[in-house]
Design an enzyme around this catalytic site. Structure first.
Site, PDB file in Angstrom:
ATOM      1  N   ASN A   1      -3.943   7.142  -1.258  1.00  0.00           N
ATOM      2  CA  ASN A   1      -2.780   7.884  -0.762  1.00  0.00           C
ATOM      3  C   ASN A   1      -3.133   8.881   0.354  1.00  0.00           C
ATOM      4  O   ASN A   1      -2.241   9.395   1.031  1.00  0.00           O
ATOM      5  CB  ASN A   1      -2.036   8.591  -1.900  1.00  0.00           C
ATOM      6  CG  ASN A   1      -1.244   7.656  -2.802  1.00  0.00           C
ATOM      7  OD1 ASN A   1      -1.106   7.884  -3.997  1.00  0.00           O
ATOM      8  ND2 ASN A   1      -0.704   6.569  -2.228  1.00  0.00           N
TER       9      ASN A   1
ATOM     10  N   ASP B   1       6.074   5.284  -9.270  1.00  0.00           N
ATOM     11  CA  ASP B   1       6.311   4.750  -7.925  1.00  0.00           C
ATOM     12  C   ASP B   1       7.800   4.720  -7.571  1.00  0.00           C
ATOM     13  O   ASP B   1       8.663   4.650  -8.451  1.00  0.00           O
ATOM     14  CB  ASP B   1       5.714   3.336  -7.836  1.00  0.00           C
ATOM     15  CG  ASP B   1       5.475   2.904  -6.398  1.00  0.00           C
ATOM     16  OD1 ASP B   1       5.571   3.750  -5.490  1.00  0.00           O
ATOM     17  OD2 ASP B   1       5.198   1.709  -6.185  1.00  0.00           O
TER      18      ASP B   1
HETATM   19  C1  IPE Z   1       0.481   3.852  -6.509  1.00  0.00           C
HETATM   20  O1  IPE Z   1       1.602   3.809  -5.700  1.00  0.00           O
HETATM   21  C2  IPE Z   1      -0.058   5.234  -6.587  1.00  0.00           C
HETATM   22  C3  IPE Z   1       0.788   6.206  -7.268  1.00  0.00           C
HETATM   23  C4  IPE Z   1       1.926   5.994  -7.820  1.00  0.00           C
HETATM   24  C5  IPE Z   1       0.256   7.523  -7.319  1.00  0.00           C
HETATM   25  P1  IPE Z   1       1.514   3.407  -4.157  1.00  0.00           P
HETATM   26  O2  IPE Z   1       2.895   3.449  -3.660  1.00  0.00           O
HETATM   27  O3  IPE Z   1       0.493   4.215  -3.472  1.00  0.00           O
HETATM   28  O4  IPE Z   1       0.970   1.904  -4.250  1.00  0.00           O
HETATM   29  P2  IPE Z   1       1.138   0.696  -3.250  1.00  0.00           P
HETATM   30  O5  IPE Z   1       0.661   1.170  -1.907  1.00  0.00           O
HETATM   31  O6  IPE Z   1       2.570   0.329  -3.237  1.00  0.00           O
HETATM   32  O7  IPE Z   1       0.294  -0.388  -3.832  1.00  0.00           O
HETATM   33  C1  IPE Z   2       5.107   7.301  -5.586  1.00  0.00           C
HETATM   34  O1  IPE Z   2       6.168   7.091  -4.741  1.00  0.00           O
HETATM   35  C2  IPE Z   2       4.415   8.597  -5.365  1.00  0.00           C
HETATM   36  C3  IPE Z   2       3.071   8.465  -4.795  1.00  0.00           C
HETATM   37  C4  IPE Z   2       2.448   7.357  -4.530  1.00  0.00           C
HETATM   38  C5  IPE Z   2       2.373   9.690  -4.493  1.00  0.00           C
HETATM   39  P1  IPE Z   2       5.963   6.495  -3.288  1.00  0.00           P
HETATM   40  O2  IPE Z   2       5.815   7.614  -2.347  1.00  0.00           O
HETATM   41  O3  IPE Z   2       4.881   5.491  -3.256  1.00  0.00           O
HETATM   42  O4  IPE Z   2       7.364   5.793  -3.085  1.00  0.00           O
HETATM   43  P2  IPE Z   2       7.643   4.458  -2.306  1.00  0.00           P
HETATM   44  O5  IPE Z   2       6.758   3.404  -2.903  1.00  0.00           O
HETATM   45  O6  IPE Z   2       7.320   4.704  -0.881  1.00  0.00           O
HETATM   46  O7  IPE Z   2       9.081   4.190  -2.555  1.00  0.00           O
HETATM   47 MG    MG Z   3       4.834   3.496  -3.537  1.00  0.00          MG
END
Ligand code: IPE
Ligand code: IPE
Ligand code: MG
Length: 253
Positions: A81, A33
């Site tokens: 996602n 993340d």
């Molecule tokens: C969790 O991260 C999913 C992945 C890292 C693939 P998200 O960024 O989607 O989770 P939330 O929305 O912060 O809970």
């Molecule tokens: C994790 O990074 C990757 C996925 C969930 C696919 P994010 O895209 O969630 O990054 P933040 O949380 O917005 O910083």
């Molecule tokens: Mg995220």
């Protein structure tokens, strides 16, 4: 070729910490993340953050091999996602295809086994093909098992398993009373994989976000404020070191 794992003299201790080589977690799972925030800080588009995150994947797979971690599970795309803007979803799919296409040779040469956790039937054809080829090519390897959780959701996984078990009960393949933890687990995407010992979440969030809900029953959790693209070997070492200094009781005394 490309022997990125060649590092006999690799030191696992950094200045402050020393990892016990005899107590390496067998299975580490990472919620990758913070890609978006990393990009935002740099005034770059979010997709550049995802791209930078691939570098961390490379580093961490390599380091897992060096440390002797047997299973590494990487949460790359959740069932939630899909809610993201279409172009970001598209970029994430493309990145998976590109990653597998570009890296599979090197991964294979280093004995990595690639597995995918999640419902791949919802992915584009080229994506499904790349996955199928990578899994097929590496299935008999003996090195680190890298599970890529893609279109993965813990609830989805459990629901599917419940449906599949119910079907088998209906058909008389198993009896209702014979359903144990072990039997149930054999219906999950993670069939045959030990539960994660350690779950790592960078980026400062402290939640599970639908990851490995069944499997995390007794996992140790470790958080860091570093965003995933900045996650380095030393962060992995710190997580393992902290893990090694915990008392896992599994409900005992
Ligand atoms: C969790 O991260 C999913 C992945 C890292 C693939 P998200 O960024 O989607 O989770 P939330 O929305 O912060 O809970
Ligand atoms: C994790 O990074 C990757 C996925 C969930 C696919 P994010 O895209 O969630 O990054 P933040 O949380 O917005 O910083
Ligand atoms: Mg995220």
């Amino acid at each position: 070729m490309l022997r990125f794992f060649k590092s006999k003299k690799h030191k696992v201790e950094n200045k402050e910490i020393e990892i016990d080589r005899n107590n390496i977690p067998k299975h580490i799972a990472i919620i990758m993340d913070g890609n978006g925030r990393w990009a935002k800080e740099k005034k770059l588009p979010r997709t550049m953050g995802h791209r930078a995150g691939v570098e961390s994947i490379r580093r961490i797979i390599k380091e897992s091999h060096v440390l002797g971690i047997k299973y590494l599970t990487l949460y790359a795309f959740s069932t939630e996602n899909w809610k993201r803007p279409k172009d970001e979803v598209g970029a994430l799919m493309k990145l998976l295809v590109e990653y597998l296409r570009n890296e599979i040779g090197e991964l294979n040469a280093n004995g990595v086994v690639i597995k995918i956790l999640g419902d791949t039937t919802k992915l584009a054809d080229d994506c499904q093909k790349e996955i199928k080829d990578a899994v097929e090519l590496t299935k008999d390897n003996k090195g680190v098992v890298v599970n890529i959780a893609f279109n993965y959701g813990g609830r989805d996984e459990i629901l599917r398993a419940v449906k599949a078990v119910s079907k088998d009960v209906e058909k008389g393949i198993i009896n209702l009373d014979d359903i144990t933890d072990d039997i149930f687990e054999s219906y999950l995407y993670t069939k045959g994989t030990p539960d994660p010992d350690l779950i790592i979440r960078p980026s400062g969030e402290k939640r599970i976000s639908n990851f490995l809900l069944w499997q995390c029953a007794y996992s140790e959790f470790w958080y860091s404020n570093v965003n995933w693209p900045d996650f380095k070997e030393k962060d992995l070492h710190r997580a393992i070191y902290d893990y090694q200094n915990r008392d896992r009781r599994f409900g005992g005394v």
